[in-house]
Design a protein around this motif. Structure first.
Motif, PDB file in Angstrom:
ATOM      1  N   HIS A 162      -5.652  10.964  -0.493  1.00 59.78           N
ATOM      2  CA  HIS A 162      -5.969  11.592  -1.871  1.00 59.78           C
ATOM      3  C   HIS A 162      -6.543  12.853  -1.699  1.00 59.78           C
ATOM      4  N   LEU A 163      -7.107  13.344  -0.624  1.00 59.45           N
ATOM      5  CA  LEU A 163      -7.732  14.547  -0.567  1.00 59.45           C
ATOM      6  C   LEU A 163      -6.664  15.535  -0.157  1.00 59.45           C
ATOM      7  N   THR A 164      -5.461  15.025   0.662  1.00 56.97           N
ATOM      8  CA  THR A 164      -4.445  15.846   0.965  1.00 56.97           C
ATOM      9  C   THR A 164      -3.539  16.132  -0.115  1.00 56.97           C
ATOM     10  N   VAL A 165      -3.298  15.234  -1.009  1.00 55.23           N
ATOM     11  CA  VAL A 165      -2.360  15.195  -2.473  1.00 55.23           C
ATOM     12  C   VAL A 165      -3.365  16.402  -3.217  1.00 55.23           C
ATOM     13  N   VAL A 166      -4.709  16.206  -3.327  1.00 57.91           N
ATOM     14  CA  VAL A 166      -5.405  17.215  -4.256  1.00 57.91           C
ATOM     15  C   VAL A 166      -5.269  18.758  -3.554  1.00 57.91           C
ATOM     16  N   VAL A 167      -5.352  18.686  -2.388  1.00 56.45           N
ATOM     17  CA  VAL A 167      -5.436  20.253  -1.663  1.00 56.45           C
ATOM     18  C   VAL A 167      -3.921  20.793  -2.117  1.00 56.45           C
ATOM     19  N   ILE A 168      -2.783  20.068  -1.962  1.00 55.50           N
ATOM     20  CA  ILE A 168      -1.540  20.506  -2.292  1.00 55.50           C
ATOM     21  C   ILE A 168      -1.206  20.966  -3.713  1.00 55.50           C
ATOM     22  N   LEU A 169      -1.835  19.890  -4.642  1.00 55.70           N
ATOM     23  CA  LEU A 169      -1.590  20.287  -5.975  1.00 55.70           C
ATOM     24  C   LEU A 169      -2.327  21.378  -6.589  1.00 55.70           C
ATOM     25  N   TYR A 170      -3.690  21.541  -6.238  1.00 55.18           N
ATOM     26  CA  TYR A 170      -4.525  22.601  -6.580  1.00 55.18           C
ATOM     27  C   TYR A 170      -4.012  23.640  -6.030  1.00 55.18           C
ATOM     28  N   GLY A 171      -3.610  23.964  -4.680  1.00 55.33           N
ATOM     29  CA  GLY A 171      -3.310  25.020  -3.920  1.00 55.33           C
ATOM     30  C   GLY A 171      -1.878  25.689  -4.646  1.00 55.33           C
ATOM     31  N   CYS A 172      -0.970  24.719  -5.032  1.00 56.43           N
ATOM     32  CA  CYS A 172       0.082  25.337  -5.657  1.00 56.43           C
ATOM     33  C   CYS A 172      -0.228  25.894  -7.238  1.00 56.43           C
ATOM     34  N   TYR A 231       0.603   8.641   1.286  1.00 62.21           N
ATOM     35  CA  TYR A 231      -0.149   7.557   1.045  1.00 62.21           C
ATOM     36  C   TYR A 231       0.248   6.335   2.048  1.00 62.21           C
ATOM     37  N   THR A 232       1.616   6.384   2.142  1.00 59.69           N
ATOM     38  CA  THR A 232       1.926   5.417   3.071  1.00 59.69           C
ATOM     39  C   THR A 232       1.476   5.449   4.666  1.00 59.69           C
ATOM     40  N   LEU A 233       1.723   6.819   5.104  1.00 61.95           N
ATOM     41  CA  LEU A 233       1.412   7.295   6.455  1.00 61.95           C
ATOM     42  C   LEU A 233       0.016   7.378   6.718  1.00 61.95           C
ATOM     43  N   ARG A 234      -0.802   7.425   5.719  1.00 57.64           N
ATOM     44  CA  ARG A 234      -2.269   7.693   6.023  1.00 57.64           C
ATOM     45  C   ARG A 234      -3.213   6.605   5.420  1.00 57.64           C
ATOM     46  N   ASN A 235      -2.553   5.525   5.146  1.00 51.83           N
ATOM     47  CA  ASN A 235      -3.143   4.179   4.505  1.00 51.83           C
ATOM     48  C   ASN A 235      -2.880   2.906   5.325  1.00 51.83           C
ATOM     49  N   LYS A 236      -3.554   2.499   5.864  1.00 51.29           N
ATOM     50  CA  LYS A 236      -3.667   1.107   6.951  1.00 51.29           C
ATOM     51  C   LYS A 236      -3.004   0.102   6.169  1.00 51.29           C
ATOM     52  N   ASP A 237      -3.654  -0.160   5.092  1.00 51.20           N
ATOM     53  CA  ASP A 237      -3.250  -1.341   4.203  1.00 51.20           C
ATOM     54  C   ASP A 237      -1.916  -1.275   3.556  1.00 51.20           C
ATOM     55  N   VAL A 238      -1.415  -0.018   3.099  1.00 49.56           N
ATOM     56  CA  VAL A 238       0.000   0.132   2.633  1.00 49.56           C
ATOM     57  C   VAL A 238       0.844  -0.099   3.817  1.00 49.56           C
ATOM     58  N   LYS A 239       0.781   0.583   4.781  1.00 52.42           N
ATOM     59  CA  LYS A 239       1.720   0.531   6.121  1.00 52.42           C
ATOM     60  C   LYS A 239       1.684  -0.978   6.384  1.00 52.42           C
ATOM     61  N   GLU A 240       0.860  -1.694   6.374  1.00 54.61           N
ATOM     62  CA  GLU A 240       0.614  -3.185   6.889  1.00 54.61           C
ATOM     63  C   GLU A 240       1.741  -3.954   5.994  1.00 54.61           C
ATOM     64  N   MET A 241       1.378  -3.705   4.683  1.00 58.37           N
ATOM     65  CA  MET A 241       2.054  -4.517   3.568  1.00 58.37           C
ATOM     66  C   MET A 241       3.529  -3.935   3.691  1.00 58.37           C
TER      67      MET A 241
END
Length: 320
Positions: free
Chosen positions: A244-254, A290-300
């Motif tokens: 979430h923090l990565t997405v926030v930084v990208i969006l606010y930066g742009c 969200y897939t690469l940085r989230n253990k639960d999503v990667k597992e599912m």
């Protein structure tokens, strides 16, 4: 002030990406590939959350809303851009241009609000883990999600209405690949002071308000994580909000690059490039982040892939 003879403009011309036929064909293939990948990635996240009980939590519920938003956000601009890249006529009707602008910016406002809500959700989960389930119950997270959507679309209905009160007398060429706010201001032949004041006020309230909620939430989150005695515990806590923090930084930066500076300070080509990143690249990157940085999503995702591999050969055998 009137810039010329006032006429009732029926359509505009989207200049898009001028260049050779080879250049436009290359862009068409690139944008089409990215659009299909964006749809696939975001639909995959929605399906994963919908089909796995383990992911049916407020965090993934908000993530589903974000993925659904990204699908429509990129759909508001890409199909028309692809059409213009392959056709000689690059016109867009007044109503279509107005609707495109309304949906793009309403969805943009909704995304800022959703990201602020997701930051608040992570704050509750990390700073108040024992009370999280009782606070972030079904009623609250449903209200927060609906409030983000309604707030985003209602907020931008005011500038959209004010645009219908403007007059346009030509030229009708928009030097962009979609109907941007700056284009309406530039092409209008009537006074746009009221419209600009309302637009800037809304941007200020939405961006600064959501940024404040996000910033304060992460200040508390980081301070709480730093108080965790074990390094493993800190890593586990931070992993739940790093995507979430990565997405926030990208969006606010742009957004800061595009809207804090005036258009005169930036070249149109650079603005187009950053807008492409916001409207095309970011919706594509979000599912992977969200897939690469989230253990639960990667597992599912891994379980779903193995299940597909297991049953697909049996399906082919039965067909043979």
């Amino acid at each position: 002030m009137v810039k010329g003879n006032q006429t009732n403009v029926k359509e505009f011309i989207l200049l898009g990406f001028p260049g050779s036929r080879y250049f436009q064909n290359s862009l068409f293939m690139l944008f089409l590939f990215m659009y299909l990948l964006t749809l696939t990635g975001n639909i995959t996240i929605i399906c994963l959350v919908g089909t796995h009980r383990r992911l049916r939590t407020p965090m993934y519920y908000f993530l589903c809303n974000l993925s659904f938003l990204e699908i429509w956000y990129t759909t508001a601009t890409i199909p028309k851009t692809l059409t213009n890249l392959m056709s000689q006529s690059k016109t867009i009707s007044f109503l279509s241009c107005l609707l495109q602008m309304y949906f793009v910016f309403s969805l943009g406002c909704t995304e800022f609000l959703l990201l602020a809500v997701m930051a608040y959700d992570r704050y509750l989960a990390i700073c108040h883990p024992l009370r999280y389930s009782s606070i972030m119950n079904n009623t609250l997270f449903t209200q927060l999600a609906i409030g983000s959507w309604v707030g985003g679309f209602l907020t931008f209905s005011v500038p959209a209405f004010l645009i219908t009160r403007l007059s346009f007398c030509g030229p009708t060429v928009i030097n962009h690949f979609f109907c941007d706010i700056d284009s309406w201001i530039e092409l209008s032949c009537t006074d746009t002071c009221l419209f600009e004041m309302v637009y800037i006020s809304i941007c200020f309230i939405v961006v600064l308000g959501s940024c404040s909620v996000t910033l304060v939430s992460y200040i508390y989150i980081i301070s709480t994580i730093l108080r965790i005695p074990s390094a493993q515990g800190q890593k586990k806590a931070f992993s739940t909000c790093s995507a979430h923090l990565t997405v926030v930084v990208i969006l606010y930066g742009c957004s800061i690059f595009l809207y804090v500076k005036t258009s005169k300070q930036n070249s149109l080509d650079m603005n187009k490039t950053v807008t492409v990143f916001v409207t095309i690249v970011t919706p594509l990157l979000n599912p992977f982040i969200y897939t690469l940085r989230n253990k639960d999503v990667k597992e599912m995702l891994r379980k779903s892939f193995h299940r597909t591999r297991r049953y697909c050969p049996m399906a082919w055998i039965s067909l043979i």
